[in-house]
Design a protein around this motif. Structure first.
Motif, PDB file in Angstrom:
ATOM      1  N   GLU A 167       0.810  -1.233   0.000  1.00  0.00           N
ATOM      2  CA  GLU A 167       0.000   0.000   0.000  1.00  0.00           C
ATOM      3  C   GLU A 167       0.835   1.271   0.000  1.00  0.00           C
ATOM      4  N   GLY A 168       2.099   1.155   0.463  1.00  0.00           N
ATOM      5  CA  GLY A 168       2.940   2.341   0.600  1.00  0.00           C
ATOM      6  C   GLY A 168       2.734   2.994   1.956  1.00  0.00           C
ATOM      7  N   ILE A 169       3.412   4.086   2.173  1.00  0.00           N
ATOM      8  CA  ILE A 169       3.512   4.681   3.507  1.00  0.00           C
ATOM      9  C   ILE A 169       2.181   5.286   3.973  1.00  0.00           C
ATOM     10  N   GLY A 170       1.251   5.459   3.025  1.00  0.00           N
ATOM     11  CA  GLY A 170      -0.081   5.936   3.409  1.00  0.00           C
ATOM     12  C   GLY A 170      -0.826   4.955   4.303  1.00  0.00           C
ATOM     13  N   VAL A 171      -0.326   3.721   4.361  1.00  0.00           N
ATOM     14  CA  VAL A 171      -0.980   2.701   5.204  1.00  0.00           C
ATOM     15  C   VAL A 171      -1.061   3.152   6.656  1.00  0.00           C
ATOM     16  N   TYR A 172      -0.067   3.933   7.098  1.00  0.00           N
ATOM     17  CA  TYR A 172      -0.050   4.335   8.508  1.00  0.00           C
ATOM     18  C   TYR A 172      -1.152   5.327   8.856  1.00  0.00           C
ATOM     19  N   HIS A 173      -1.455   6.238   7.946  1.00  0.00           N
ATOM     20  CA  HIS A 173      -2.558   7.183   8.181  1.00  0.00           C
ATOM     21  C   HIS A 173      -3.875   6.425   8.245  1.00  0.00           C
ATOM     22  N   ARG A 174      -4.060   5.504   7.282  1.00  0.00           N
ATOM     23  CA  ARG A 174      -5.287   4.704   7.261  1.00  0.00           C
ATOM     24  C   ARG A 174      -5.440   3.876   8.526  1.00  0.00           C
ATOM     25  N   LEU A 175      -4.386   3.180   8.922  1.00  0.00           N
ATOM     26  CA  LEU A 175      -4.475   2.335  10.112  1.00  0.00           C
ATOM     27  C   LEU A 175      -4.744   3.158  11.366  1.00  0.00           C
ATOM     28  N   THR A 176      -4.151   4.358  11.425  1.00  0.00           N
ATOM     29  CA  THR A 176      -4.393   5.234  12.566  1.00  0.00           C
ATOM     30  C   THR A 176      -5.867   5.629  12.635  1.00  0.00           C
ATOM     31  N   ASN A 177      -6.420   6.028  11.489  1.00  0.00           N
ATOM     32  CA  ASN A 177      -7.843   6.412  11.458  1.00  0.00           C
ATOM     33  C   ASN A 177      -8.739   5.248  11.876  1.00  0.00           C
ATOM     34  N   GLU A 178      -8.454   4.079  11.335  1.00  0.00           N
ATOM     35  CA  GLU A 178      -9.285   2.899  11.634  1.00  0.00           C
ATOM     36  C   GLU A 178      -9.167   2.504  13.107  1.00  0.00           C
ATOM     37  N   LEU A 179      -7.949   2.569  13.643  1.00  0.00           N
ATOM     38  CA  LEU A 179      -7.747   2.223  15.055  1.00  0.00           C
ATOM     39  C   LEU A 179      -8.473   3.220  15.957  1.00  0.00           C
ATOM     40  N   GLU A 180      -8.347   4.502  15.650  1.00  0.00           N
ATOM     41  CA  GLU A 180      -8.987   5.526  16.487  1.00  0.00           C
ATOM     42  C   GLU A 180     -10.508   5.427  16.436  1.00  0.00           C
ATOM     43  N   ARG A 181     -11.033   5.029  15.301  1.00  0.00           N
ATOM     44  CA  ARG A 181     -12.480   4.844  15.180  1.00  0.00           C
ATOM     45  C   ARG A 181     -12.951   3.723  16.115  1.00  0.00           C
ATOM     46  N   ILE A 182     -12.198   2.636  16.132  1.00  0.00           N
ATOM     47  CA  ILE A 182     -12.554   1.511  17.004  1.00  0.00           C
ATOM     48  C   ILE A 182     -12.440   1.920  18.464  1.00  0.00           C
ATOM     49  N   MET A 183     -11.346   2.631  18.806  1.00  0.00           N
ATOM     50  CA  MET A 183     -11.165   3.077  20.183  1.00  0.00           C
ATOM     51  C   MET A 183     -12.304   4.002  20.609  1.00  0.00           C
ATOM     52  N   ALA A 184     -12.663   4.927  19.728  1.00  0.00           N
ATOM     53  CA  ALA A 184     -13.741   5.881  20.043  1.00  0.00           C
ATOM     54  C   ALA A 184     -15.057   5.137  20.291  1.00  0.00           C
ATOM     55  N   ASP A 185     -15.354   4.187  19.418  1.00  0.00           N
ATOM     56  CA  ASP A 185     -16.597   3.413  19.564  1.00  0.00           C
ATOM     57  C   ASP A 185     -16.635   2.672  20.894  1.00  0.00           C
ATOM     58  N   LYS A 186     -15.463   2.313  21.402  1.00  0.00           N
ATOM     59  CA  LYS A 186     -15.394   1.524  22.640  1.00  0.00           C
ATOM     60  C   LYS A 186     -15.153   2.410  23.876  1.00  0.00           C
ATOM     61  N   GLY A 187     -14.966   3.691  23.657  1.00  0.00           N
ATOM     62  CA  GLY A 187     -14.739   4.602  24.781  1.00  0.00           C
ATOM     63  C   GLY A 187     -13.326   4.595  25.313  1.00  0.00           C
ATOM     64  N   TYR A 188     -12.367   4.106  24.512  1.00  0.00           N
ATOM     65  CA  TYR A 188     -10.963   4.134  24.908  1.00  0.00           C
ATOM     66  C   TYR A 188     -10.289   5.396  24.396  1.00  0.00           C
ATOM     67  N   THR A 189      -9.363   5.967  25.183  1.00  0.00           N
ATOM     68  CA  THR A 189      -8.607   7.122  24.685  1.00  0.00           C
ATOM     69  C   THR A 189      -7.123   6.801  24.584  1.00  0.00           C
ATOM     70  N   ALA A 190      -6.710   5.665  25.162  1.00  0.00           N
ATOM     71  CA  ALA A 190      -5.293   5.308  25.147  1.00  0.00           C
ATOM     72  C   ALA A 190      -5.109   3.819  24.914  1.00  0.00           C
ATOM     73  N   LEU A 191      -3.980   3.450  24.291  1.00  0.00           N
ATOM     74  CA  LEU A 191      -3.686   2.024  24.081  1.00  0.00           C
ATOM     75  C   LEU A 191      -3.610   1.308  25.421  1.00  0.00           C
ATOM     76  N   ALA A 192      -3.122   2.044  26.430  1.00  0.00           N
ATOM     77  CA  ALA A 192      -2.966   1.454  27.764  1.00  0.00           C
ATOM     78  C   ALA A 192      -4.312   1.036  28.359  1.00  0.00           C
ATOM     79  N   ASP A 193      -5.406   1.586  27.829  1.00  0.00           N
ATOM     80  CA  ASP A 193      -6.731   1.205  28.348  1.00  0.00           C
ATOM     81  C   ASP A 193      -7.058  -0.262  28.090  1.00  0.00           C
ATOM     82  N   PHE A 194      -6.434  -0.833  27.007  1.00  0.00           N
ATOM     83  CA  PHE A 194      -6.804  -2.212  26.648  1.00  0.00           C
ATOM     84  C   PHE A 194      -5.616  -3.115  26.329  1.00  0.00           C
ATOM     85  N   ARG A 195      -4.416  -2.576  26.434  1.00  0.00           N
ATOM     86  CA  ARG A 195      -3.211  -3.373  26.071  1.00  0.00           C
ATOM     87  C   ARG A 195      -3.095  -4.611  26.965  1.00  0.00           C
TER      88      ARG A 195
END
Ligand code: OXC
Length: 309
Positions: free
Chosen positions: A275-303
């Motif tokens: 995909e090229g280096i744009g993969v990181y922006h996409r993955l960040t958006n997708e991860l943050e969407r999941i975190m938001a839906d679950k009420g998490y604000t930090a990776l430490a909340d569920f790591r």
């Protein structure tokens, strides 16, 4: 708004994402591009050998519908090229990956790092499956124990190891019983699943040239193995040894799963290549969407908080 940070040996990573060693990291240009990307936390070099290597004959990398197969053969610009690079100032952390073609090579590489001014993170690749005629060190438990014993008799700087996938719970017990004896900063798991084979039915042929078509598997198809290894290692390793999750990440959900299994940071290989280096922006958006839906604000909340049933 989201805390996507991690840390290895006190080295802060403001973002969780790395490249998988080998992908987008053979040249300083590629490494610079990673370190300048706002969604990337740090860069891992291509595993450096003592001398520059051309690697195996091409075609040696092939993208599959559900992943990749490779038999690169450790093509790299040689140790001096990469130590020079990591000695320069970089705004984000680097991980210097090294791979000897023998235990003696490993010792020599690490002696050179010990004697250098480099104070950053180093990762000893114990798991390249594609050096023709050479076994993977990390499948030789006695050999790995002896090697780490020698290494830590002189190496006093931060050191992690890159491991191949294991497939038996007894092996997780055995390798972590060895690793827990040493002051390692991290374990990076998994390297590719060694010596897979892809057959192109139309041409009735293998798809890569080296080793009669045998090569390491990566991408979507290895996600369950990568998650199992991250989880098993996390459950067994001392808390002081972090786990970098590598293998099979294509989506934000895959990243989330790696973190649930205990990953401190997450590397992207096959999908970065595709995909090229744009993969990181996409993955960040997708991860943050999941975190938001679950009420998490930090990776430490569920790591590391994977539920069992
Ligand atoms: O450790 C490695 N893992 C891989 O899948 N391929 C490379 C290589 O072949 O250089 N090395």
């Amino acid at each position: 708004k989201f805390d996507l940070t991690g840390q290895i040996n006190g080295v802060p990573f403001d973002r969780l994402f790395l490249n998988a060693s080998g992908v987008h990291c053979q040249s300083t240009t590629e490494l610079d591009e990673l370190l300048q990307d706002e969604f990337v936390g740090g860069a891992v070099t291509k595993s450096a050998t003592l001398e520059k290597r051309a690697g195996n004959p091409a075609p040696r990398y092939y993208e599959l519908a559900n992943g990749s197969i490779n038999s690169m053969g450790l093509p790299n610009n040689g140790f001096d090229y990469y130590i020079q690079y990591v000695l320069q100032f970089h705004a984000k952390p680097t991980i210097l990956s090294v791979a000897g073609l023998s235990a003696d090579d490993d010792i020599q590489l690490l002696n050179q790092i010990q004697d250098s001014d480099y104070q950053g993170l180093t990762e000893l690749n114990l798991s390249c499956p594609n050096v023709i005629g050479k076994p993977q060190m990390a499948y030789d438990f006695e050999g790995t124990q002896a090697l780490l014993q020698s290494v830590f008799s002189f190496f006093k700087k931060p050191l992690g190891v890159k491991l191949p996938p294991y497939f038996d719970l007894v092996h997780f017990d055995q390798i972590t019983a060895i690793l827990n004896q040493f002051p390692l900063t991290h374990v990076n798991s998994i390297n590719s699943i060694g010596n897979g084979l892809w057959v192109d039915v139309a041409s009735e042929s293998v798809v890569i040239k080296p080793k009669g078509g045998f090569g390491g598997l990566g991408g979507k198809m290895v996600l369950p193995t990568a998650l199992a290894n991250v989880r098993a290692l996390r459950q067994r390793l001392n808390d002081s040894i972090k786990v970098i999750g590598t293998g099979g990440v294509q989506t934000g959900a895959d990243v989330f799963a790696h973190i649930l299994c205990g990953a401190e940071l997450v590397s992207i290989g096959t999908q970065l290549q595709a995909e090229g280096i744009g993969v990181y922006h996409r993955l960040t958006n997708e991860l943050e969407r999941i975190m938001a839906d679950k009420g998490y604000t930090a990776l430490a909340d569920f790591r590391g908080k994977l539920n069992t049933i």
